[in-house]
Every structure is written in structure tokens, then in C-alpha cells.
Design a protein around this motif. Structure first.
Motif, PDB file in Angstrom:
ATOM      1  N   TYR A  80     -14.998  -0.368  -6.432  1.00 45.89           N
ATOM      2  CA  TYR A  80     -15.621  -0.705  -7.713  1.00 45.89           C
ATOM      3  C   TYR A  80     -15.306  -2.161  -8.059  1.00 45.89           C
ATOM      4  O   TYR A  80     -14.207  -2.642  -7.779  1.00 45.89           O
ATOM      5  N   ARG A 124     -19.455  -0.209  -6.047  1.00 45.98           N
ATOM      6  CA  ARG A 124     -20.138   0.210  -7.261  1.00 45.98           C
ATOM      7  C   ARG A 124     -19.794  -0.814  -8.340  1.00 45.98           C
ATOM      8  O   ARG A 124     -18.617  -1.147  -8.539  1.00 45.98           O
ATOM      9  N   ASP A 207     -18.093   9.040 -12.654  1.00 50.45           N
ATOM     10  CA  ASP A 207     -18.898   8.547 -11.535  1.00 50.45           C
ATOM     11  C   ASP A 207     -18.354   9.065 -10.215  1.00 50.45           C
ATOM     12  O   ASP A 207     -19.118   9.450  -9.335  1.00 50.45           O
ATOM     13  N   ASP A 211     -20.164  11.633  -7.324  1.00 50.86           N
ATOM     14  CA  ASP A 211     -20.483  11.018  -6.034  1.00 50.86           C
ATOM     15  C   ASP A 211     -20.600  12.056  -4.914  1.00 50.86           C
ATOM     16  O   ASP A 211     -19.766  12.924  -4.806  1.00 50.86           O
TER      17      ASP A 211
END
Length: 211
Positions: A80, A124, A207, A211
Motif C-alpha cells: 500500500y 494499492r 480492503d 481482497d
């Protein structure tokens, strides 16, 4: 480890509106690490005065677009990348409106997408739009802001959200979860760092679960 790069300005670095710098366990990055747990590694890359793309002659080496590629390559592979910038773009010398600041954020997003991630998928991207500047920002001890910057801060989130939606990024409206201290009109106190950390932890964990 799930690696998270937090790329931001003084509110990521932890400037204390009462003076100095918040300790790591008070800053939202340190709090985020505790909330996420030992399977995550939170990397703090915050710098006071950092902009999205602008060079400030009074504060050299603060352009995010110049620093981001170095941070990405230094810490890869990343899962991320949190981009939390835009506040310093509102300084009077840049004459940037909300759309221009959002365009700067977009350039940072593209940098993440086009920088290699050591053979792994593109990280991400999480975009955090800035907390609001408080009324009286023109009198803040941090120079460069005029009172009109407050109005720009009110218009930022919708413009930045457009970038996030178009580019498939996660988005957090920082102004909906935290606020600047009335001491300097600009930086978060410990309580608001905690609120920011909680909101980001919820976003990341949700999130990851999806996934």
C-alpha cells in the motif's frame, strides 16, 4: 509482512501544534502500526512543508513528485502507498486552486503506478484529502498561508475524490475524521492523530479482507 508507505507532509511527520513533534506512539503512523498489528509494517515518510509537485524557494527539497520515486524504490516491495498531501499546495505563492492541487495528487498516483515494485503488483494506493485549515490560518505561525486558503481547503475533497475514483484508488476524506488544532490552525493534536489512524486502519483492514 504487509508493507505500507505513508507519504505525506507535517501532519504525517507529526508536527505538534503546541510545539515540537508528537512522539511516534502519538503520531497517526505509529498508532496505525499498533492498530494493524505485527503482520503489517508501517513506513513513515512525512516531511514538513512537502507539496505535491511545487518547489518552494523558502523551503527547498519539499516537492513530493521529486521525493516519491526515491521513497518507492527505497522501500519496495510495497503493498500500500498512502498519499496524504495537498495542504502546503494552498500556500499563497503557488496560487493553486482545488483542481490544480488534485492534478498534483494525480501526478503522484501516476508515479506510483509507473515505478517498478520489484516484480510484484502495483501497490494499492490510498489517497487522503487534507484536513481543513481553520479560520485564522492567515495568522498561523507557519508562514505562507493567506486567509483565502481556508476556502480552497473546503473545496479539495470532491476534486481529489474524482482522481481516486478514476484511478481506482482507495479514498479517505481527512476532514471528515479529524481537524486541525486551533493553536496553529494547521496541525493535528494527539486526539485527532488517533482519529486519523483509526479511520485508515478500518479502511486498510476492510480492503485486505475483501481482497
Amino acid at each position: 509482512m504487509i508493507n505500507v508507505l505513508c507519504f505525506g507532509d507535517s501532519n504525517t511527520n507529526g508536527t505538534n501544534p503546541a510545539g515540537g513533534r508528537h512522539p511516534r506512539d502519538v503520531r497517526w503512523t505509529g498508532r496505525l502500526q499498533r492498530l494493524l498489528g505485527d503482520d503489517w509494517y508501517v513506513i513513515e515518510e512525512g516531511m514538513g512543508g512537502r507539496t505535491t509537485v511545487y518547489n518552494n524557494p523558502l523551503e527547498p527539497h519539499r516537492s513530493g513528485i521529486e521525493a516519491l520515486p526515491i521513497a518507492l524504490v527505497t522501500h519496495r516491495p510495497l503493498d500500500y502507498v498512502i498519499i496524504a498531501l495537498g495542504t502546503n499546495d494552498m500556500k499563497d505563492m503557488f496560487r493553486a486552486d482545488a483542481r490544480a492541487i488534485a492534478a498534483g495528487v494525480d501526478m503522484l498516483v501516476q508515479e506510483v503506478k509507473h515505478t517498478g515494485n520489484r516484480g510484484q503488483d502495483t501497490p494499492r494506493i490510498v489517497i487522503v484529502s487534507p484536513i481543513l485549515l481553520r479560520p485564522g490560518i492567515g495568522e498561523s505561525p507557519f508562514i505562507g498561508f493567506r486567509e483565502e486558503a481556508r476556502e480552497v481547503s473546503l473545496k479539495l475533497a470532491p476534486e481529489i475524490r474524482k482522481i481516486a475514483d478514476r484511478e481506482g484508488c482507495l479514498f479517505l476524506d481527512g476532514a471528515k475524521v479529524a481537524e486541525a488544532s486551533d493553536l496553529d490552525k494547521l496541525h493535528m493534536d494527539g486526539e485527532n492523530h488517533a482519529k486519523m489512524a483509526r479511520a485508515l486502519a478500518d479502511l486498510l483492514l476492510a480492503d485486505r479482507a475483501a481482497d
